[in-house]
Write an enzyme that holds these catalytic residues in place. Structure first.
Site, short mmCIF file in Angstrom:
data_model
loop_
_atom_site.label_atom_id
_atom_site.label_comp_id
_atom_site.label_asym_id
_atom_site.label_seq_id
_atom_site.Cartn_x
_atom_site.Cartn_y
_atom_site.Cartn_z
CE1 TYR A 13 -2.91 3.20 0.88
CE2 TYR A 13 -2.47 2.81 3.21
CZ TYR A 13 -3.03 3.58 2.21
OH TYR A 13 -3.69 4.74 2.54
CG ASN A 34 7.39 -11.42 0.73
OD1 ASN A 34 6.40 -10.69 0.55
ND2 ASN A 34 7.71 -11.88 1.93
CG ASP A 52 10.99 -13.60 2.52
OD1 ASP A 52 11.55 -13.15 3.54
OD2 ASP A 52 9.82 -14.03 2.50
CE1 TYR A 142 4.28 -2.90 12.60
CE2 TYR A 142 2.79 -1.62 13.99
CZ TYR A 142 3.57 -1.73 12.86
OH TYR A 142 3.68 -0.67 11.98
CG PHE A 170 0.40 9.13 14.61
CD1 PHE A 170 -0.22 9.01 15.84
CD2 PHE A 170 1.73 9.57 14.59
CE1 PHE A 170 0.46 9.31 17.02
CE2 PHE A 170 2.41 9.88 15.75
CZ PHE A 170 1.78 9.76 16.97
CG HIS A 190 -5.69 0.31 7.42
ND1 HIS A 190 -4.76 0.86 6.56
CD2 HIS A 190 -4.97 -0.36 8.35
CE1 HIS A 190 -3.54 0.52 6.94
NE2 HIS A 190 -3.65 -0.21 8.03
#
Length: 351
Positions: A13, A34, A52, A142, A170, A190
């Site tokens: 994205y 990848n 990768d 994460y 953000f 999202h």
């Protein structure tokens, strides 16, 4: 001056939007991805090397026979919930993968690096808006994986002279204004595309009462009870990366402080219900939702302070209002429904 830039994760994205931004500035772009969560048709004609980060030999293939002026890294896994149940995957890809990338850069004499970090490194906010000097105590794997890489960049700067700029995002949102790239996550998590997908479902004949849209928590200590977040347009993110690259390539990053970090934020907070109401206004479609329990670890308010990026990089968010962000996302989703591909094709795909 035209530069050759490697965009790692350039089929995703934000990465695919970055490819466009670099091409618009006349740079030569090579993408390494990848394709596990990106799309080969999203790189807008750039050379695509499929590989990768966890495989050093595949990185060696990418770097062999060519010289890069700078590397941008967008190839992290970024689902908070997934990171909790599969932390090994996140540490392997986000930490080990980045170490492999930095090793390949050192081997081939590339010393300038732009890193996509995250506000998740801060954890529960102690004050709002959040500035760069806020304590960093991430509450999930994460966020911890990103913070680990930030420390690696500081250490590599001191030990090896690596010059880097880390950008703490953000909530990325919106799509290319000209419709050349969009948001295609599988699964989508999202908020804005989820709300717009519901609007599209209803607009194309779906039963409004059969909504699958859920609002996690309506009892937060906020004006309307839903949590508040800072949404930053993807094109604003890309412009910040261009400025970061310019700072690195111009020599403005100093050897005594080789790793710099900046927030990228709009500075405005919008609640979940604000987003739904804005999506209704943009699409002209009434949108229903179901109330659900809060998710564990969801702060009531997350809003960033990006004044340091303004002072040092000369950056500010040009998409300051939520409706303009939503409009670009709706234009994309209306033209390219979820599950379909973009019209562009990769110029070259290598094994």
């Amino acid at each position: 001056m035209k530069k050759k830039i490697l965009v790692v994760g350039g089929a995703g994205y934000i990465g695919s939007h970055m490819v466009l931004a670099l091409q618009d500035e006349g740079h030569e772009v090579v993408v390494f991805d990848n394709l596990s969560r990106g799309h080969a048709d999203a790189v807008n004609g750039a050379r695509l090397v499929v590989g990768d980060l966890r495989a050093p030999q595949e990185l060696a293939h990418c770097f062999a026979g060519q010289s890069f002026d700078l590397v941008m890294h967008f190839a992290a896994l970024a689902y908070v919930g997934e990171s909790v149940v599969q932390p090994d995957l996140y540490y392997q890809n986000n930490v080990l993968g980045t170490l492999n990338l930095l090793a390949a850069m050192r081997q081939h004499g590339v010393g300038k690096f732009v890193f996509s970090s995250t506000c998740a490194t801060y954890g529960e906010p102690e004050s709002v808006p959040i500035a760069e000097d806020h304590s960093q105590n991430p509450i999930n794997p994460y966020g911890r994986s990103k913070l680990m890489v930030e420390q690696v960049l500081r250490d590599f700067g001191e030990a090896y002279g690596l010059q880097s700029v880390g950008l703490r995002y953000f909530n990325a949102a919106g799509c290319d204004r000209e419709g050349r790239a969009g948001e295609r996550h599988e699964p989508e998590t999202h908020l804005i595309p989820l709300v717009l997908a519901e609007a599209l479902r209803v607009k194309t004949g779906g039963n409004p009462a059969a909504t699958m849209l859920e609002v996690y928590g309506t009892d937060f200590d906020t004006p309307d009870g839903s949590c508040v977040r800072d949404y930053i347009h993807v094109s604003d993110l890309c412009r910040a990366h261009l400025l970061a690259a310019e700072r690195l390539l111009s020599g403005a990053v100093k050897h005594d402080r080789p790793a710099e970090f900046y927030n990228l934020a709009n500075g405005n907070g919008f609640s979940v219900l604000d987003v739904i109401r804005t999506c209704e206004a943009v699409t002209g479609v009434p949108i229903r939702y179901r109330s659900a329990r809060r998710r564990v670890g969801d702060p009531a308010v997350l809003v960033g302070d990006a004044s340091l990026a303004g002072k040092i990089l000369g950056w500010n968010a040009q998409y300051g209002d939520l409706s303009s962000i939503v409009q670009t996302a709706w234009d994309w989703m209306s033209r390219v429904p979820v599950g379909q591909t973009n019209e562009g094709q990769a110029h070259e795909v290598e094994p």
